[in-house]
Enzyme design. Structure first.
Site, PDB file in Angstrom:
ATOM      1  N   GLY A   7       0.821  -1.216   0.000  1.00  0.00           N
ATOM      2  CA  GLY A   7       0.000   0.000   0.000  1.00  0.00           C
ATOM      3  C   GLY A   7       0.851   1.260   0.000  1.00  0.00           C
ATOM      4  CB  ALA A   9       1.053   3.642  -4.673  1.00  0.00           C
ATOM      5  CB  ILE A  60      -1.946  -7.619  -0.066  1.00  0.00           C
ATOM      6  CG1 ILE A  60      -3.345  -7.102   0.299  1.00  0.00           C
ATOM      7  CG2 ILE A  60      -0.937  -6.485  -0.141  1.00  0.00           C
ATOM      8  CD1 ILE A  60      -3.450  -6.636   1.761  1.00  0.00           C
ATOM      9  CB  THR A 123      -7.641   2.589  12.278  1.00  0.00           C
ATOM     10  OG1 THR A 123      -8.420   3.743  12.565  1.00  0.00           O
ATOM     11  CG2 THR A 123      -8.583   1.399  12.145  1.00  0.00           C
ATOM     12  CG  ASP A 124      -8.457   6.504  15.979  1.00  0.00           C
ATOM     13  OD1 ASP A 124      -8.977   6.147  14.917  1.00  0.00           O
ATOM     14  OD2 ASP A 124      -8.336   7.706  16.301  1.00  0.00           O
ATOM     15  CD  GLU A 125     -12.512   5.120  11.737  1.00  0.00           C
ATOM     16  OE1 GLU A 125     -13.451   4.387  11.414  1.00  0.00           O
ATOM     17  OE2 GLU A 125     -12.250   6.195  11.178  1.00  0.00           O
ATOM     18  CE1 TYR A 147     -10.205   1.422   7.167  1.00  0.00           C
ATOM     19  CE2 TYR A 147     -10.995   2.742   9.012  1.00  0.00           C
ATOM     20  CZ  TYR A 147      -9.949   2.264   8.241  1.00  0.00           C
ATOM     21  OH  TYR A 147      -8.653   2.619   8.542  1.00  0.00           O
ATOM     22  CE  LYS A 151      -6.682  -1.059   9.028  1.00  0.00           C
ATOM     23  NZ  LYS A 151      -5.551  -1.348   8.105  1.00  0.00           N
ATOM     24  NE  ARG A 270     -18.536   8.703   7.674  1.00  0.00           N
ATOM     25  CZ  ARG A 270     -17.232   8.986   7.829  1.00  0.00           C
ATOM     26  NH1 ARG A 270     -16.643   8.771   8.995  1.00  0.00           N
ATOM     27  NH2 ARG A 270     -16.519   9.475   6.838  1.00  0.00           N
ATOM     28  N   GLY A 272     -24.369   5.637  11.595  1.00  0.00           N
ATOM     29  CA  GLY A 272     -23.501   5.049  12.643  1.00  0.00           C
ATOM     30  C   GLY A 272     -22.272   5.896  12.935  1.00  0.00           C
TER      31      GLY A 272
END
Ligand code: NAD
Ligand code: DAU
Length: 341
Positions: A7, A9, A60, A123-125, A147, A151, A270, A272
């Protein structure tokens, strides 16, 4: 050390590649990238002629592409992912494929040889919305968007290889990055470039969601420290401790672009939508001596200048794939009952 940067690029991966090649003469980097809409060869133009750099176009999720790109690599840093929350709400398929199964393919190839580190960028998400306090690495994961859930799946899978096979895995969970080369679907580059063009700034909901804004160079410096001090099994939060509401970010963007407040539109939220993310970054500070060094107003000034100086980069994107995406994502929102406010 030869490193496979997947990833590379994209936004953070290309910033990392440039910084690592400039700062570490003994490192060699192979970038493996599928060049989705978010991956762009021109992001790596600056290092293209460096003999320590190699680019491989590939997925990948493809074991053959991964096997040849990983040959002779000591370490892997996996940035490759589908990354935009709104797109994951529209269709989660590519998120599960790349962000979970792609990680499995990389791990399977990685463990065939003796290598030093598999660094999974998360990620913190994954903590979900944190109304109060700060998430620490031991907190329960509670992802709330497709997403974030994919993750979380990817990093849990990576850590399971450490537990099961002793694969040297480290996971990092970063807060919202911003800076040069960020695809203009994300809040800061979208609003900066729209403001520069006198286009509306679609602020979701009441605009009071909060994010912790981390300048991409600070993130990349933290990742270099992790690469140089590998502690398998560790999870590190990486945040800046600079929380702003989206309204506050919008004000700063308008100021940086010299644009009018009349451009701001409160639009449908958005689904949620996580209210807040906030990280306790004590562990990486104590163990690796890292802390973010760029104040948000300063990082935003550098970023705004970069977008002002690199119009052809984002105009090419905005007049291509992005146009269709933007119409689909924002057409109804901007035309809807809340669109005029
Ligand atoms: P990005 O969307 O700008 O870039 C993603 C890159 O991955 C692109 O170059 C794309 O072509 C490549 N890619 C996608 N699917 C691939 C596949 N199947 N095979 C090979 N390459 C593929 O993303 P970014 O913002 O630079 O994020 C990089 C990583 O950091 C991601 O893992 C993301 O989850 C994580 N992260 C991002 C942020 C942020 O604020 N941007 C914060 C924390 C963590
Ligand atoms: O927190 C880390 C995450 O940050 C990364 O893992 C993700 O890959 C990255 O996309 C980012 O996710 P967010 O959803 O926080 O970023 P985004 O730029 O999409 O949105 C930031 C905030 O701004 C969020 O509260 C939604 C809001 N927003 C966003 C857009 C694109 C708007 O109000 N209007 C918009 O048009």
């Amino acid at each position: 050390m030869r490193i496979l940067v997947t990833g590379g690029a994209g936004f953070i991966g290309s910033n990392f590649t440039r910084m690592a090649l400039a700062g570490r003469p003994s490192w060699r980097i192979t970038v493996l990238d599928k060049l989705t809409y978010a991956g762009r060869r021109e992001n790596l133009e600056e290092v293209e002629n460096d003999p320590r750099f190699e680019f491989v176009h590939g997925d990948i999720c493809d074991p053959n592409a991964v096997s040849s790109a990983m040959r002779d690599c000591d370490a892997v840093i996996n940035f490759a992912a589908e990354t935009h929350v709104d797109r994951s709400i529209d269709d989660a398929f590519s998120f599960v494929r790349t962000d979970v199964d792609g990680v499995r393919v990389l791990l399977e190839e990685f463990r065939k040889e003796r290598r030093t580190l598999f660094l999974q960028i998360s990620t913190d998400e994954v903590y979900g919305s944190v109304e109060k306090g700060w998430s620490s690495e031991e907190d329960r994961l509670s992802p709330r968007s497709p997403y974030a859930a994919s993750k979380a799946g990817g990093e849990l899978l990576a850590m399971s290889y450490w537990t099961t096979y002793g694969t040297p895995v480290v996971v990092t969970r970063a807060s919202n990055n911003y800076g040069p080369f960020q695809y203009p679907e994300k809040l800061i580059p979208l609003f900066l470039t729209n403001a520069m063009d006198g286009q509306p700034l679609p602020l979701y909901g009441d605009g009071m969601n909060r994010r912790d804004w981390l300048f991409v160079d600070d993130h990349c410096r933290a990742l270099m420290k992790v690469m140089e001090n590998p502690r398998p099994g560790r999870v590190y939060n990486i945040g800046a401790g600079q929380e702003y509401t989206n309204r506050e970010v919008t004000e700063l963007i308008l100021e940086a672009a010299g644009a009018s407040r009349d451009l701001v539109r409160l639009v449908e939220d958005r689904p949620g939508h996580d209210r807040r993310y906030a990280l306790d970054v004590g562990l990486i500070g104590r163990e690796l001596g890292w802390r973010a060094g760029t104040p948000f107003p300063e990082g935003l000034r550098i970023t705004a200048q970069w977008y002002a100086d690199n119009r052809p980069w984002w105009e090419t994107i905005k007049s291509g794939e992005f146009g269709e995406y933007y119409g689909k994502m924002y057409g109804r929102r901007l035309a809807g009952p809340e669109g005029g406010r």
